[in-house]
Scaffold this motif. Structure first.
Motif, PDB file in Angstrom:
ATOM      1  N   VAL A  40      38.897 125.120 -21.230  1.00 55.36           N
ATOM      2  CA  VAL A  40      38.197 124.556 -20.610  1.00 55.36           C
ATOM      3  C   VAL A  40      37.594 123.628 -20.750  1.00 55.36           C
ATOM      4  O   VAL A  40      37.148 122.358 -20.878  1.00 55.36           O
ATOM      5  CB  VAL A  40      36.406 125.942 -20.054  1.00 55.36           C
ATOM      6  N   ALA A  66      40.704 121.163 -20.958  1.00 54.24           N
ATOM      7  CA  ALA A  66      40.937 120.579 -19.954  1.00 54.24           C
ATOM      8  C   ALA A  66      40.109 119.713 -19.503  1.00 54.24           C
ATOM      9  O   ALA A  66      40.532 118.803 -18.485  1.00 54.24           O
ATOM     10  CB  ALA A  66      41.416 121.978 -18.776  1.00 54.24           C
ATOM     11  N   VAL A  86      44.981 129.633 -18.859  1.00 52.27           N
ATOM     12  CA  VAL A  86      43.910 128.965 -18.943  1.00 52.27           C
ATOM     13  C   VAL A  86      43.373 127.672 -18.661  1.00 52.27           C
ATOM     14  O   VAL A  86      42.834 126.693 -17.207  1.00 52.27           O
ATOM     15  CB  VAL A  86      42.023 129.581 -19.335  1.00 52.27           C
ATOM     16  N   TYR A  87      44.255 126.722 -20.330  1.00 52.20           N
ATOM     17  CA  TYR A  87      44.181 125.255 -19.754  1.00 52.20           C
ATOM     18  C   TYR A  87      44.922 124.881 -18.563  1.00 52.20           C
ATOM     19  O   TYR A  87      44.329 123.705 -18.184  1.00 52.20           O
ATOM     20  CB  TYR A  87      44.835 124.839 -21.069  1.00 52.20           C
ATOM     21  N   ALA A 119      37.455 122.955  -9.097  1.00 52.53           N
ATOM     22  CA  ALA A 119      38.368 123.808 -10.176  1.00 52.53           C
ATOM     23  C   ALA A 119      37.914 125.109  -9.953  1.00 52.53           C
ATOM     24  O   ALA A 119      38.654 126.197 -11.249  1.00 52.53           O
ATOM     25  CB  ALA A 119      38.464 122.852 -11.849  1.00 52.53           C
ATOM     26  N   VAL A 120      37.134 126.224 -10.253  1.00 54.20           N
ATOM     27  CA  VAL A 120      36.740 127.110 -10.384  1.00 54.20           C
ATOM     28  C   VAL A 120      37.516 128.342 -10.100  1.00 54.20           C
ATOM     29  O   VAL A 120      38.259 129.245 -10.725  1.00 54.20           O
ATOM     30  CB  VAL A 120      35.323 127.230  -9.339  1.00 54.20           C
ATOM     31  N   THR A 163      39.405 131.375 -23.917  1.00 60.28           N
ATOM     32  CA  THR A 163      38.519 130.671 -22.749  1.00 60.28           C
ATOM     33  C   THR A 163      37.829 129.267 -22.298  1.00 60.28           C
ATOM     34  O   THR A 163      37.939 127.926 -22.037  1.00 60.28           O
ATOM     35  CB  THR A 163      38.155 132.028 -21.966  1.00 60.28           C
ATOM     36  N   LEU A 166      40.277 127.541 -12.246  1.00 67.23           N
ATOM     37  CA  LEU A 166      39.739 128.525 -13.438  1.00 67.23           C
ATOM     38  C   LEU A 166      39.396 130.161 -13.466  1.00 67.23           C
ATOM     39  O   LEU A 166      40.917 131.047 -14.292  1.00 67.23           O
ATOM     40  CB  LEU A 166      38.327 128.300 -14.015  1.00 67.23           C
ATOM     41  N   ASN A 174      45.860 126.361 -16.398  1.00 70.69           N
ATOM     42  CA  ASN A 174      45.258 126.243 -14.522  1.00 70.69           C
ATOM     43  C   ASN A 174      43.920 125.166 -14.297  1.00 70.69           C
ATOM     44  O   ASN A 174      43.576 124.556 -13.225  1.00 70.69           O
ATOM     45  CB  ASN A 174      44.842 127.460 -14.247  1.00 70.69           C
ATOM     46  N   THR A 175      42.914 125.942 -15.119  1.00 68.95           N
ATOM     47  CA  THR A 175      41.903 124.590 -15.326  1.00 68.95           C
ATOM     48  C   THR A 175      42.074 123.205 -15.079  1.00 68.95           C
ATOM     49  O   THR A 175      41.307 122.647 -13.995  1.00 68.95           O
ATOM     50  CB  THR A 175      40.993 124.846 -16.423  1.00 68.95           C
TER      51      THR A 175
END
Length: 255
Positions: free
Chosen positions: A77, A80, A136-137, A174-175, A73, A178, A139-140
């Protein structure tokens, strides 16, 4: 609203109970000697009798999955954020992320065990981290770029700087993306860590326990370990869902 929520919770529970009962009836009505699929009540009894061993194996897998989830993660992040700020990096990283998303665990596990040694957990943790990184990448990065132009133009008209824009609009927007990625990745971390255990490394974790039980034809115990893996995955998913709820509640404007 309360009735709708109650239906949402009860529907999968009732369906799951129905599946277990049908499974039990079929196995009882059509018994097969040496069957690899025991009755669910038999599995439940084995689970209760071996709770201590199952919990210990689950903790071993969960530890590797947790390390992979946190590391994956954090790396995702950071990448991203950099890709959102610098378009060429996004274009360069896209093929790499695509390649990572299709690399099979069965190919990575032996390579990492050869690189880091089969006596440590590093290989399993890295496999879990790679599995986590991709969702995670993606979607973030999508969240960082899904900013309402009207909000951005409004802040620009007030002469807001890049940091103020990021703090008040970009990051809060963006949260949710994420945490959607983290929720998906939480289950992938457990699955990846478990599958990696089939290919060597320390004799701990659910993967090794399942293979050992199957090799001795103790299928009820093997399925009890599978049940332990399911519970472990659910714990990870529920924990990340709770974190998402708390984070979004803090970001939600009051008044």
């Amino acid at each position: 609203m309360t009735t709708l929520r109650l239906r949402t919770v009860l529907a999968p529970i009732v369906f799951g109970i129905a599946v277990v009962l049908v499974w039990q009836l079929l196995v009882t009505a059509f018994p097969a000697k040496g069957s690899a699929l025991p009755a669910p009540f038999t599995i439940a009894g084995q689970f209760a009798a071996s709770t201590g061993v199952i919990v210990q194996a689950s903790l071993g897998t969960a530890a590797n999955a947790l390390v992979g989830l946190v590391v994956g993660t954090l790396v995702a992040v950071v990448l991203a954020v950099l890709a959102a700020a610098w378009r060429p990096l996004d274009e360069l990283s896209a093929p790499v992320v695509t390649a990572l998303s299709v690399i099979p665990i069965v190919a990575l596990a032996p390579v990492f065990y050869a690189m880091f040694g089969a006596s440590v957990e590093t290989g399993r943790q890295m496999i879990a981290a790679i599995a986590v990184l991709v969702p995670v990448y993606v979607n973030t990065l999508r969240g960082l770029r899904t900013v309402d132009p009207l909000h951005r133009d409004l802040l620009r008209s007030y002469a807001a700087g890049r940091w103020q824009t990021a703090r008040t609009v970009t990051v809060p927007g963006a949260v949710p993306f994420l945490f959607t990625g983290v929720r998906i990745a939480s289950s992938l971390a457990v699955i990846s860590a478990l599958v990696a255990e089939y290919f060597g490394g320390p004799v701990s974790g659910l993967g090794k326990a399942i293979t050992s039980a199957v090799s001795s034809s103790n299928y009820a115990l093997a399925w009890a370990f599978v049940l332990g893996a399911i519970v472990t995955g659910l714990v990870f998913y529920c924990a990340t869902a709770l974190l998402e709820t708390l984070a979004l509640a803090r970001l939600r404007p009051t008044g």
